[in-house]
Design a protein around this motif. Structure first.
Motif, PDB file in Angstrom:
ATOM      1  N   ALA A 239       0.827  -1.211   0.000  1.00 59.74           N
ATOM      2  CA  ALA A 239       0.000   0.000   0.000  1.00 59.74           C
ATOM      3  C   ALA A 239       0.859   1.258   0.000  1.00 59.74           C
ATOM      4  O   ALA A 239       0.644   2.177  -0.802  1.00 59.74           O
ATOM      5  CB  ALA A 239      -0.932  -0.010   1.214  1.00 59.74           C
ATOM      6  N   TYR A 240       1.852   1.305   0.880  1.00 57.59           N
ATOM      7  CA  TYR A 240       2.678   2.507   0.959  1.00 57.59           C
ATOM      8  C   TYR A 240       3.653   2.617  -0.207  1.00 57.59           C
ATOM      9  O   TYR A 240       4.012   3.726  -0.621  1.00 57.59           O
ATOM     10  CB  TYR A 240       3.420   2.543   2.294  1.00 57.59           C
ATOM     11  N   SER A 241       4.069   1.500  -0.754  1.00 58.01           N
ATOM     12  CA  SER A 241       4.952   1.544  -1.929  1.00 58.01           C
ATOM     13  C   SER A 241       4.225   2.149  -3.115  1.00 58.01           C
ATOM     14  O   SER A 241       4.767   2.996  -3.830  1.00 58.01           O
ATOM     15  CB  SER A 241       5.442   0.133  -2.279  1.00 58.01           C
ATOM     16  N   TYR A 242       2.973   1.735  -3.327  1.00 60.67           N
ATOM     17  CA  TYR A 242       2.219   2.267  -4.457  1.00 60.67           C
ATOM     18  C   TYR A 242       1.811   3.719  -4.228  1.00 60.67           C
ATOM     19  O   TYR A 242       1.702   4.495  -5.182  1.00 60.67           O
ATOM     20  CB  TYR A 242       1.004   1.382  -4.745  1.00 60.67           C
TER      21      TYR A 242
ATOM     22  N   MET B 171       4.681   7.718 -10.816  1.00 62.95           N
ATOM     23  CA  MET B 171       5.192   6.838 -11.869  1.00 62.95           C
ATOM     24  C   MET B 171       4.096   5.943 -12.449  1.00 62.95           C
ATOM     25  O   MET B 171       4.106   5.621 -13.637  1.00 62.95           O
ATOM     26  CB  MET B 171       6.324   5.966 -11.314  1.00 62.95           C
ATOM     27  N   ILE B 172       3.137   5.543 -11.615  1.00 64.88           N
ATOM     28  CA  ILE B 172       2.113   4.590 -12.036  1.00 64.88           C
ATOM     29  C   ILE B 172       0.966   5.272 -12.784  1.00 64.88           C
ATOM     30  O   ILE B 172       0.487   4.777 -13.817  1.00 64.88           O
ATOM     31  CB  ILE B 172       1.557   3.819 -10.821  1.00 64.88           C
ATOM     32  N   GLN B 173       0.514   6.424 -12.279  1.00 66.65           N
ATOM     33  CA  GLN B 173      -0.701   7.024 -12.838  1.00 66.65           C
ATOM     34  C   GLN B 173      -0.552   7.683 -14.214  1.00 66.65           C
ATOM     35  O   GLN B 173      -1.439   7.511 -15.059  1.00 66.65           O
ATOM     36  CB  GLN B 173      -1.283   8.032 -11.837  1.00 66.65           C
ATOM     37  N   PRO B 174       0.515   8.440 -14.492  1.00 66.04           N
ATOM     38  CA  PRO B 174       0.597   9.123 -15.798  1.00 66.04           C
ATOM     39  C   PRO B 174       0.422   8.223 -17.015  1.00 66.04           C
ATOM     40  O   PRO B 174      -0.336   8.584 -17.938  1.00 66.04           O
ATOM     41  CB  PRO B 174       1.992   9.772 -15.760  1.00 66.04           C
TER      42      PRO B 174
ATOM     43  N   LEU C 263      -1.257  -8.254  -6.883  1.00 65.83           N
ATOM     44  CA  LEU C 263      -2.677  -7.910  -6.810  1.00 65.83           C
ATOM     45  C   LEU C 263      -2.873  -6.460  -6.386  1.00 65.83           C
ATOM     46  O   LEU C 263      -3.791  -5.775  -6.859  1.00 65.83           O
ATOM     47  CB  LEU C 263      -3.390  -8.841  -5.823  1.00 65.83           C
ATOM     48  N   GLY C 264      -2.004  -5.979  -5.502  1.00 66.28           N
ATOM     49  CA  GLY C 264      -2.082  -4.584  -5.073  1.00 66.28           C
ATOM     50  C   GLY C 264      -1.852  -3.627  -6.225  1.00 66.28           C
ATOM     51  O   GLY C 264      -2.543  -2.609  -6.364  1.00 66.28           O
ATOM     52  N   LEU C 265      -0.872  -3.949  -7.080  1.00 67.13           N
ATOM     53  CA  LEU C 265      -0.603  -3.118  -8.251  1.00 67.13           C
ATOM     54  C   LEU C 265      -1.790  -3.148  -9.207  1.00 67.13           C
ATOM     55  O   LEU C 265      -2.187  -2.109  -9.766  1.00 67.13           O
ATOM     56  CB  LEU C 265       0.659  -3.617  -8.967  1.00 67.13           C
ATOM     57  N   PHE C 266      -2.383  -4.332  -9.388  1.00 64.58           N
ATOM     58  CA  PHE C 266      -3.578  -4.461 -10.231  1.00 64.58           C
ATOM     59  C   PHE C 266      -4.709  -3.605  -9.669  1.00 64.58           C
ATOM     60  O   PHE C 266      -5.387  -2.881 -10.419  1.00 64.58           O
ATOM     61  CB  PHE C 266      -4.001  -5.933 -10.288  1.00 64.58           C
TER      62      PHE C 266
END
Length: 387
Positions: free
Chosen positions: A182-185, A191-194, A301-304
């Protein structure tokens, strides 16, 4: 002499590295150093990753006994107790104390004005919670139990304290992997959202300018946390620890009559609990329990979950854009996750890349704070069904 040296070696932690499975401790130590590097030199969530990373280092140096978990079975009833410095601190997580206090501090630093000025943004915050429930279903399919799947799914809300509270109640054996994911994401939001935003929107849509929000009266800001508390906690009583503390902190702030309490809740208390929470999370990442295939599956699964949450928010934003004849920039839907204010800032930056005069920060803050409420409600629903 040789016996004395051998006895000394046996008393150190080095001997554990040469025993079966000793390589796991080395991997966890390297992982802890990686987290510390990201926190200090890359400034990825340093307030949390520093205590998490250092606690991870402490518990994975063999022989320190900083976190000792003892399981006893008496008359068929299993009880778990904790000892060691970090073990005693961990009771704040186990008993559900730290996360609500974190929300008290978040409430004291959050402005719900953009949400009050544009109530429709609540729909975007709700849409972003789709990632939570889709991941919950996916985890069930992969063989996780209902409580475990709920704890994994909530990672999609990008809300660390909520993830920790839910995991501590429903799946305490997974709290290390869930909280770390959770805290890593949350830290990797820029980096993930754009890429997801650019994939789902056109340059023309990203350039849409939105009308300035109306000015919100103080009386509205004072009544808002009270009304939200009554409605949410009446329908979902199990959401009270999170919603209640979040709204109390906001009421303290917006009342403008207790500035010292506002400062204490939003600064001193928030930072103190952050340190204790980070140390407690890191303490649960012992090599003997953390390095399993299950952990990698949870992180995946967290990244998904986080990706789906971002995508569903943007898609809802596109629908709202069409319904308002182009008055809503669909990117603000990506801010419907609970990562405040990182997600809103990402939306603002992406808008300025297309048009430097496009200011979307306050518009994105509406769905952003709505996402905080939304993930808290989702957690309350899971607690209602599985606690």
């Amino acid at each position: 002499m040789w016996q004395a040296l051998l006895d000394f070696f046996e008393s150190t932690g080095f001997r554990f590295f040469f025993e079966p499975g000793g390589w796991k401790f080395l991997i966890m130590i390297l992982l802890s150093l990686t987290l510390l590097y990201l926190a200090v030199f890359k400034k990825f969530e340093p307030y949390l990753l520093i205590p998490i990373g250092f606690a991870m280092l402490l518990v994975n140096i063999p022989g320190t006994d900083m976190f000792v978990e003892t399981i006893k079975i008496v008359d068929g009833v299993e009880t778990t107790s904790y000892s060691g410095l970090l073990g005693y601190l961990y009771y704040g997580v186990k008993l559900g104390i730290y996360p609500p206090l974190i929300f008290l501090g978040i409430g004291a630093t959050t402005d719900f004005g953009p949400l009050i000025a544009n109530p429709k943004s609540m729909l975007l915050g709700a849409a972003a919670q789709v990632g939570i429930f889709l991941t919950f279903i996916g985890a069930i399919i992969l063989g996780f139990s209902g409580p475990e799947s709920a704890s994994i799914g909530i990672i999609g809300g990008a809300d660390g304290p909520t993830s920790i509270l839910l995991a501590s109640r429903l799946a305490p054996h997974l709290i290390g992997a869930i909280s770390l994911a959770a805290y890593s994401y949350m830290a990797l939001v820029p980096m993930i959202q754009p890429p997801i935003i650019k994939l789902l929107t056109t340059k023309k849509e990203r350039a849409i300018k939105m009308e300035q929000l109306r000015e919100v009266k103080q009386s509205e800001k004072v009544f808002f946390p009270v009304i939200v508390s009554v409605i949410c906690m009446t329908f979902i009583p199990s959401s009270a620890p999170i919603i209640g503390m979040l709204m109390l902190g906001n009421l303290i702030k917006e009342s403008q009559v207790v500035p010292n309490l506002t400062k204490t809740a939003g600064e001193s208390l928030l930072y103190i609990i952050t340190i204790l929470l980070g140390l407690s999370i890191g303490a649960t990442t012992m090599a003997t329990q953390f390095l399993e295939v299950q952990t990698l599956l949870i992180i995946t699964l967290g990244l998904f979950a986080f990706g789906i949450a971002t995508a569903s928010g943007v898609i809802a934003g596109k629908v709202m854009c069409v319904m308002t004849h182009g008055k809503v920039n669909p990117m603000i839907g990506a801010a419907g996750v609970s990562a405040v204010p990182m997600a809103a800032r990402v939306v603002h930056i992406e808008g300025q890349k297309v048009d430097p005069e496009n200011y979307l920060l306050m518009h994105a803050m509406g769905p952003n704070v709505a996402g905080v409420i939304g993930s808290a409600i989702a957690a309350g629903l899971f607690l209602m069904f599985f606690a």
